[in-house]
Design a protein around this motif. Structure first.
Motif, PDB file in Angstrom:
ATOM      1  N   ILE A   1      50.441  73.286  56.623  1.00 26.72           N
ATOM      2  CA  ILE A   1      51.041  73.702  57.888  1.00 26.72           C
ATOM      3  C   ILE A   1      50.253  74.824  58.565  1.00 26.72           C
ATOM      4  N   ASN A   2      49.478  75.581  57.786  1.00 27.83           N
ATOM      5  CA  ASN A   2      48.696  76.694  58.343  1.00 27.83           C
ATOM      6  C   ASN A   2      47.276  76.298  58.752  1.00 27.83           C
ATOM      7  N   ASP A   3      46.956  75.020  58.630  1.00 30.24           N
ATOM      8  CA  ASP A   3      45.624  74.560  59.030  1.00 30.24           C
ATOM      9  C   ASP A   3      45.411  74.759  60.532  1.00 30.24           C
ATOM     10  N   ARG A   4      44.182  75.050  60.905  1.00 28.70           N
ATOM     11  CA  ARG A   4      43.840  75.242  62.313  1.00 28.70           C
ATOM     12  C   ARG A   4      44.151  73.997  63.137  1.00 28.70           C
ATOM     13  N   LYS A   5      44.067  72.852  62.490  1.00 26.06           N
ATOM     14  CA  LYS A   5      44.333  71.572  63.162  1.00 26.06           C
ATOM     15  C   LYS A   5      45.699  71.556  63.848  1.00 26.06           C
ATOM     16  N   PHE A   6      46.675  72.289  63.273  1.00 27.65           N
ATOM     17  CA  PHE A   6      48.047  72.200  63.758  1.00 27.65           C
ATOM     18  C   PHE A   6      48.481  73.402  64.590  1.00 27.65           C
ATOM     19  N   VAL A   7      47.548  74.225  65.012  1.00 23.65           N
ATOM     20  CA  VAL A   7      47.908  75.448  65.712  1.00 23.65           C
ATOM     21  C   VAL A   7      48.665  75.182  67.008  1.00 23.65           C
ATOM     22  N   ASN A   8      48.386  74.080  67.677  1.00 22.66           N
ATOM     23  CA  ASN A   8      49.040  73.772  68.951  1.00 22.66           C
ATOM     24  C   ASN A   8      50.180  72.763  68.818  1.00 22.66           C
ATOM     25  N   TYR A   9      50.530  72.433  67.590  1.00 21.58           N
ATOM     26  CA  TYR A   9      51.605  71.465  67.379  1.00 21.58           C
ATOM     27  C   TYR A   9      52.973  72.153  67.468  1.00 21.58           C
ATOM     28  N   GLN A  10      53.946  71.438  68.009  1.00 25.50           N
ATOM     29  CA  GLN A  10      55.317  71.928  68.062  1.00 25.50           C
ATOM     30  C   GLN A  10      56.088  71.349  66.881  1.00 25.50           C
ATOM     31  N   ILE A  11      56.834  72.195  66.189  1.00 30.99           N
ATOM     32  CA  ILE A  11      57.622  71.751  65.036  1.00 30.99           C
ATOM     33  C   ILE A  11      59.047  71.442  65.506  1.00 30.99           C
ATOM     34  N   ILE A  12      59.485  70.212  65.272  1.00 32.78           N
ATOM     35  CA  ILE A  12      60.805  69.749  65.694  1.00 32.78           C
ATOM     36  C   ILE A  12      61.696  69.590  64.470  1.00 32.78           C
ATOM     37  N   ASP A  13      62.832  70.270  64.462  1.00 30.95           N
ATOM     38  CA  ASP A  13      63.738  70.228  63.316  1.00 30.95           C
ATOM     39  C   ASP A  13      64.515  68.909  63.293  1.00 30.95           C
ATOM     40  N   ILE A  14      64.506  68.249  62.140  1.00 26.38           N
ATOM     41  CA  ILE A  14      65.219  66.979  61.949  1.00 26.38           C
ATOM     42  C   ILE A  14      66.179  67.148  60.767  1.00 26.38           C
ATOM     43  N   PRO A  15      67.402  67.632  60.987  1.00 23.82           N
ATOM     44  CA  PRO A  15      68.333  67.869  59.868  1.00 23.82           C
ATOM     45  C   PRO A  15      68.865  66.551  59.303  1.00 23.82           C
ATOM     46  N   ILE A  16      68.525  66.263  58.082  1.00 28.38           N
ATOM     47  CA  ILE A  16      68.923  64.997  57.455  1.00 28.38           C
ATOM     48  C   ILE A  16      70.438  64.878  57.395  1.00 28.38           C
ATOM     49  N   ASN A  17      71.117  66.011  57.276  1.00 25.46           N
ATOM     50  CA  ASN A  17      72.579  65.998  57.200  1.00 25.46           C
ATOM     51  C   ASN A  17      73.212  65.353  58.438  1.00 25.46           C
ATOM     52  N   ASN A  18      72.567  65.514  59.602  1.00 28.65           N
ATOM     53  CA  ASN A  18      73.101  64.945  60.841  1.00 28.65           C
ATOM     54  C   ASN A  18      72.767  63.463  61.009  1.00 28.65           C
ATOM     55  N   ILE A  19      71.923  62.962  60.133  1.00 24.20           N
ATOM     56  CA  ILE A  19      71.491  61.565  60.236  1.00 24.20           C
ATOM     57  C   ILE A  19      72.153  60.701  59.172  1.00 24.20           C
ATOM     58  N   TYR A  20      72.203  61.214  57.957  1.00 21.39           N
ATOM     59  CA  TYR A  20      72.675  60.393  56.842  1.00 21.39           C
ATOM     60  C   TYR A  20      74.195  60.476  56.712  1.00 21.39           C
ATOM     61  N   ASP A  21      74.845  59.381  56.960  1.00 14.26           N
ATOM     62  CA  ASP A  21      76.287  59.236  56.773  1.00 14.26           C
ATOM     63  C   ASP A  21      76.494  58.123  55.755  1.00 14.26           C
ATOM     64  N   GLU A  22      76.862  58.523  54.535  1.00 15.42           N
ATOM     65  CA  GLU A  22      76.949  57.534  53.462  1.00 15.42           C
ATOM     66  C   GLU A  22      77.998  56.458  53.738  1.00 15.42           C
ATOM     67  N   ASN A  23      78.929  56.738  54.647  1.00 18.48           N
ATOM     68  CA  ASN A  23      79.946  55.740  54.981  1.00 18.48           C
ATOM     69  C   ASN A  23      79.432  54.710  55.990  1.00 18.48           C
ATOM     70  N   ALA A  24      78.353  55.077  56.708  1.00 21.37           N
ATOM     71  CA  ALA A  24      77.826  54.178  57.735  1.00 21.37           C
ATOM     72  C   ALA A  24      76.479  53.570  57.364  1.00 21.37           C
ATOM     73  N   ILE A  25      75.778  54.200  56.424  1.00 20.86           N
ATOM     74  CA  ILE A  25      74.443  53.745  56.029  1.00 20.86           C
ATOM     75  C   ILE A  25      74.497  53.236  54.590  1.00 20.86           C
TER      76      ILE A  25
END
Length: 420
Positions: A109-133
């Protein structure tokens, strides 16, 4: 008989593909816990991203060592924290990551390659619903939909798949892991893993060898006995219960529920491990095996008890404190039983000196015999060579059946893989 093979957690054993395509990157944010627990979280989140053919970008892991400190320990930790803040890393976690080879993964994550990248949070808790998936296809569709909704168009991004506390608690994460393990390759082809943990570990050992008392010409057995953070200390009229950093006093062991009774360690486990080794030696020949017994021992147990006393969290009489001193004095003597065999070595006690040899022994073992917890299971499954057969056995199963199954394993793998 419950035998877990090395691929219970999928091995990472293939190089990057599709280099001509624009890569989609992901990293992870984990719930801070013990080292093996966080690596297990990483394996779960990684397999989700694998469905989308994302490429992993490593974010350094800072894990919890899970024991309370005395005055001098706290003083040293304060100094360590000040240094960590200055150099922007946790020294102990950083050294462990280097030992495991995590710093040698292709992208960081600290590589120079990614200095201009935006990090987008993807909370698995909001995606995985064991009753629906209920299958991999549904999981993949839900993850893709969520990522598409929150990802800005025409942006260089790294999706940060987050293992949230809400997912971590209870059985939700375990159910998610079981769903990933049950993937039907004919339904959805899981792309080859790109993490390469076992390869990175082997490269790390080339640069930083570790000497452990294994005889490479013999079948190598590791016995891992989890002790210090899940312990019952029997005083004459009371029972002290230690679970991680939580300490409580009971009037009787009958106050424990069924789960607690199953998951607290005691000296019986040590003698069961010794007995199963005796049966293995008697059945297949002692000279065919090299054994290392690993345990955190009981130092942490008594550290946490005395910390609880000093904070007023529990109260003991003077007589009970004397009984506690006696229990501490004799606690680690149970491991002396293994000294009766010249082919058994021990690594007892939590320390920086023991940590890396213990990890390496677990990774190199042909047979892992374990008690509760995931330390040995996770480390062996993730970091051992995928080309070398091995097996993981849960202590406490039927001994005769265990010995018979070990015999089948030995017969199937009697040559060509004993060397570390």
């Amino acid at each position: 008989m419950n035998i877990e093979t090395y691929n219970t957690i999928h091995q990472a054993n293939n190089s990057l593909d599709n280099q001509n395509k624009e890569e989609a990157f992901f990293t992870v944010k984990l719930v801070t816990s013990g080292l093996a627990d966080m690596l297990w979280q990483l394996s779960v989140v990684y397999r989700i991203a694998q469905l989308l053919n994302y490429t992993y970008v490593h974010t350094p892991i800072t894990y919890d060592k899970r024991y309370k400190l005395n005055f001098w320990g706290k003083t040293i930790k304060k100094i360590d924290n000040a240094l960590n803040k200055f150099i922007k890393i946790d020294r102990y976690s950083h050294e462990t990551s280097k030992f495991l080879g995590l710093d040698k993964l292709k992208y960081n994550i600290n590589d120079r390659k990614f200095v201009n990248y935006q990090i987008i949070d993807i909370p698995i808790n909001n995606i995985y619903d064991e009753n629906a998936i209920s299958n991999i296809a549904q999981l993949k569709k839900s993850v893709e939909k969520f990522i598409n909704q929150v990802t800005p168009p025409s942006k260089q991004v790294i999706s940060c798949l987050t293992f949230t506390p809400e997912l971590y608690k209870g059985l939700r994460a375990s159910r998610l892991s079981e769903l990933l393990n049950s993937a039907d390759p004919d339904e959805i082809t899981l792309k080859p893993l790109k993490l390469q943990l076992s390869e990175s570990y082997r490269r790390a050992r080339e640069n930083r060898p570790v000497n452990i008392p294994f005889d490479a010409a013999k079948f190598k057995i590791v016995v891992h006995l989890r002790k210090g953070d899940r312990m019952l200390v029997n005083l004459h009229k009371k029972v002290i219960v230690v679970f991680s950093t939580t300490v409580k006093v009971l009037e009787s062991i009958t106050e424990l529920n069924e789960w607690e009774n199953r998951n607290y360690s005691n000296s019986d486990e040590t003698y069961k491990a010794y007995d199963i080794l005796q049966k293995i030696f008697g059945t297949y020949g002692k000279d065919n095996f090299s054994v290392i017994v690993i345990s955190d021992g009981y130092k942490r147990t008594f550290q946490n008890i005395r910390h609880a006393i000093s904070k007023g969290e529990i109260t003991l009489s003077q007589e009970e404190k004397c009984q506690l001193d006696e229990a501490e004095e004799t606690a680690n003597k149970e491991f002396e039983i293994f000294g009766q065999h010249s082919n058994i070595s021990t690594l007892i006690g939590e320390s920086e000196k023991n940590t890396f040899p213990s990890i390496h022994a677990i990774v190199c073992a042909d047979i892992v015999i374990k008690t509760t917890g995931g330390f040995a299971w996770v480390l062996h499954s993730l970091f051992k060579s995928p080309a070398r057969p091995s097996t993981i056995i849960q202590l406490g199963q039927d001994e005769d059946e265990t010995v018979e199954n070990i015999g089948l394993f030995l017969a199937e793998n009697n040559s060509g893989f004993k060397n570390i």
